[in-house]
Scaffold this motif. Structure first.
Motif, PDB file in Angstrom:
ATOM      1  N   LEU A 122       0.829  -1.206   0.000  1.00 47.92           N
ATOM      2  CA  LEU A 122       0.000   0.000   0.000  1.00 47.92           C
ATOM      3  C   LEU A 122       0.862   1.255   0.000  1.00 47.92           C
ATOM      4  CD1 LEU A 122      -2.689   1.400   0.057  1.00 47.92           C
ATOM      5  CD2 LEU A 122      -2.832   0.959   2.526  1.00 47.92           C
ATOM      6  N   ASN A 123       1.927   1.262   0.801  1.00 47.15           N
ATOM      7  CA  ASN A 123       2.853   2.401   0.781  1.00 47.15           C
ATOM      8  C   ASN A 123       3.404   2.633  -0.621  1.00 47.15           C
ATOM      9  OD1 ASN A 123       2.883   3.524   3.356  1.00 47.15           O
ATOM     10  ND2 ASN A 123       4.414   2.091   4.135  1.00 47.15           N
ATOM     11  N   ALA A 124       3.752   1.549  -1.302  1.00 45.06           N
ATOM     12  CA  ALA A 124       4.311   1.678  -2.654  1.00 45.06           C
ATOM     13  C   ALA A 124       3.283   2.246  -3.621  1.00 45.06           C
ATOM     14  CB  ALA A 124       4.810   0.319  -3.137  1.00 45.06           C
ATOM     15  N   THR A 125       2.028   1.814  -3.501  1.00 45.78           N
ATOM     16  CA  THR A 125       0.974   2.333  -4.375  1.00 45.78           C
ATOM     17  C   THR A 125       0.748   3.815  -4.143  1.00 45.78           C
ATOM     18  OG1 THR A 125      -0.118   0.176  -4.422  1.00 45.78           O
ATOM     19  CG2 THR A 125      -1.438   2.081  -5.053  1.00 45.78           C
ATOM     20  N   LEU A 126       0.647   4.207  -2.879  1.00 45.43           N
ATOM     21  CA  LEU A 126       0.441   5.626  -2.572  1.00 45.43           C
ATOM     22  C   LEU A 126       1.637   6.458  -3.020  1.00 45.43           C
ATOM     23  CD1 LEU A 126      -1.194   5.501   0.990  1.00 45.43           C
ATOM     24  CD2 LEU A 126      -2.306   5.522  -1.243  1.00 45.43           C
ATOM     25  N   ALA A 127       2.847   5.929  -2.814  1.00 45.70           N
ATOM     26  CA  ALA A 127       4.055   6.670  -3.180  1.00 45.70           C
ATOM     27  C   ALA A 127       4.197   6.829  -4.684  1.00 45.70           C
ATOM     28  CB  ALA A 127       5.291   5.964  -2.619  1.00 45.70           C
ATOM     29  N   ALA A 128       3.546   5.959  -5.444  1.00 42.06           N
ATOM     30  CA  ALA A 128       3.601   6.087  -6.899  1.00 42.06           C
ATOM     31  C   ALA A 128       2.817   7.283  -7.398  1.00 42.06           C
ATOM     32  CB  ALA A 128       3.061   4.801  -7.548  1.00 42.06           C
ATOM     33  N   HIS A 129       1.914   7.796  -6.569  1.00 43.73           N
ATOM     34  CA  HIS A 129       1.044   8.889  -7.004  1.00 43.73           C
ATOM     35  C   HIS A 129       1.148  10.143  -6.140  1.00 43.73           C
ATOM     36  CE1 HIS A 129      -0.745   5.957  -9.684  1.00 43.73           C
ATOM     37  NE2 HIS A 129      -0.989   5.161  -8.650  1.00 43.73           N
ATOM     38  N   PHE A 130       1.683  10.000  -4.914  1.00 43.06           N
ATOM     39  CA  PHE A 130       1.777  11.141  -4.006  1.00 43.06           C
ATOM     40  C   PHE A 130       3.118  11.098  -3.275  1.00 43.06           C
ATOM     41  CE2 PHE A 130      -2.744  10.331  -4.464  1.00 43.06           C
ATOM     42  CZ  PHE A 130      -3.242  11.602  -4.716  1.00 43.06           C
TER      43      PHE A 130
END
Length: 487
Positions: free
Chosen positions: A160-168
């Motif tokens: 989840l951290n990786a997904t969020l970091a990909a966009h924000f």
């Protein structure tokens, strides 16, 4: 003393999942109270977004009902409610599809702070971040607010951290833990770091042990299906209770700065020792006949074979110079005797007593009470009034500030109010950083894996009690006792 209200800059706040329980019970009523306090500028706007095909008028009526149900009657001023509802808009969106996102984008202003509160099921967090990016709603001034649970283990939290970091960017992500927004929790930092009185004593040389209790009188209720996949360890210990432990155990940060504070909390989590099986007690509430307040956990969870804990107690050690030898006892549970949350710091006895009356001796205890009545007191020994010699008695020095911001304490902002305003300000001090979350799961996962491998069953405890008998023994074998659970 009256609290000082500092207005925030104009903003657009989008509550995604605005028709859900959290939004209706906490978020929207909290925003109304900030409106009533004068903290919102006239240009501030709030947009509800959900799957429900509602008109703006219908959603405003829903918000009005939420305010009537969840705002103190003394604060329900018809003119102010009408003014607040004028700030409210609504857009129907499909989280998994394209419907509504164009309308949402058109409703937002490009030149103000833009915040998106993810008041939805955890499984939608990553998808929502992708949708915001895909439809061009993410700007440099955009912030996203993510509710717990942030993953269910280290692997899912990292994903989840990786997904969020990909966009924000990290400074745009606000992982909210409402316990950190409580007035008492913040005053814990003030008591520690703004007064010379306690800091010299805040170590293993003077502190015997620390107890952190989060007790709930209610059962899992309508959350049974979710809770049975989570349990007390994931639901409470991994986030709320570890955050409280960090605030007690952390070193003084160089400045009251978001990353400085979170750096010190991270050091504490990484210093937590593995917890052996004898230092863990798991329990499940059972209903005796008669059972006031409902059925047992297995009935509430809808799973007669469940091995999920509704109670957990742990003895935890922080492996550093400040805390070596001082245990931290954590306990939390459902259907306990009363609803209460507190931190109790018990100091050691003086090395020598000059008084003959040793029978009445009690340790000094600093109690930080989070709910239901927020406040702080320090228990000290004094002479019992009256003639007849030097008899000692323990009394509290009341340092409660529950009434400091208003005559009856009702002007203290709710945790959600404070935290949402911090999001608008861009202040991440009271929010968890990504590496904090991952470190907490890295400590928690082996504990859960160990009892799952052993096939442990939680011990039964009576609904309305203080928890399993073995939790009492966890303290008794060390010559200590849990504090009484009471309102």
């Amino acid at each position: 003393m009256v609290s000082r209200v500092i207005p925030v800059d104009p903003f657009d706040l989008v509550v995604i999942g605005a028709t859900g329980d959290l939004a209706q019970r906490k978020i929207l009523p909290g925003l109304y109270r900030r409106h009533l306090a004068g903290q919102m500028p006239p240009e501030a706007r709030i947009l509800g977004a959900a799957r429900s095909d509602l008109t703006e008028a219908a959603f405003r009526a829903m918000v009005a009902d939420a305010l009537a149900a969840h705002v103190d009657a003394a604060k329900q001023h018809p003119a102010e409610i009408a003014a607040f509802l004028k700030r409210i808009g609504y857009v129907a969106i499909d989280v998994s599809g394209a419907a509504g996102w164009g309308a949402l984008k058109a409703a937002l202003r490009p030149d103000v702070v833009r915040a998106f509160y993810f008041s939805v099921a955890p499984g939608l967090f990553g998808e929502l971040a992708e949708r915001l990016h895909e439809h061009g709603l993410a700007t440099p001034q955009t912030r996203i607010v993510v509710e717990k649970p942030f993953g269910r283990d280290l692997a899912s939290a990292r994903a989840l951290n990786a997904t969020l970091a990909a966009h924000f960017a990290e400074h745009q992500i606000y992982r909210i833990d409402h316990y950190l927004g409580k007035e008492t929790v913040q005053n814990l930092m003030a008591v520690r770091f703004a007064n010379i009185l306690f800091e010299p004593l805040w170590n293993a040389q003077y502190i015997d042990h620390v107890q952190i209790t989060v007790a709930e009188a209610v059962g899992v209720g309508g959350r049974g299906a979710y809770y049975d996949k989570s349990g007390a360890m994931r639901d409470m210990v991994q986030n709320h209770m570890l955050q409280l432990l960090c605030l007690i155990a952390m070193e003084p940060p160089w400045h009251f700065d978001p990353d400085a504070v979170r750096d010190e909390k991270l050091k504490v989590i990484r210093a937590l020792q593995p917890v052996p099986a004898p230092d863990i007690v798991r329990g499940q509430y059972v209903a005796r006949d008669p059972a006031p307040g409902g059925a047992g956990y297995l009935h509430d969870a809808g799973n007669p074979a469940s091995r999920t804990e509704s109670y957990i107690a742990l003895k935890v050690h922080v492996a550093n110079w400040r805390w070596t030898g001082t245990p931290f006892y954590l306990r939390t549970g459902k259907r306990l005797r009363a609803r209460t949350s507190e931190i109790a710091i018990t100091f050691k006895e003086p090395p020598h007593s000059i008084f003959d009356d040793a029978r009445g001796w009690r340790e000094n205890v600093l109690v930080i009470r989070l709910q239901p009545n927020e406040g702080i007191n320090l228990k000290v020994m004094i002479k019992e009034p009256g003639p007849g010699g030097m008899r000692l008695v323990q009394v509290p020095l009341d340092m409660s500030f529950a009434t400091a911001l208003g005559e009856d304490g009702t002007d203290i902002p709710d945790a959600y109010e404070r935290l949402i305003m911090d999001v608008i300000r861009g202040n991440q001090t009271l929010f968890m950083r990504g590496d904090e979350v991952e470190a907490a799961w890295a400590w928690t996962d082996p504990i859960i894996a160990a009892w799952e491998a052993r096939g442990d069953r939680p011990q039964p405890y009576d609904a309305g009690s203080s928890g399993p008998e073995d939790a009492l023994m966890l303290m008794h074998r060390d010559g200590r006792r849990w504090r009484e659970i009471r309102e």
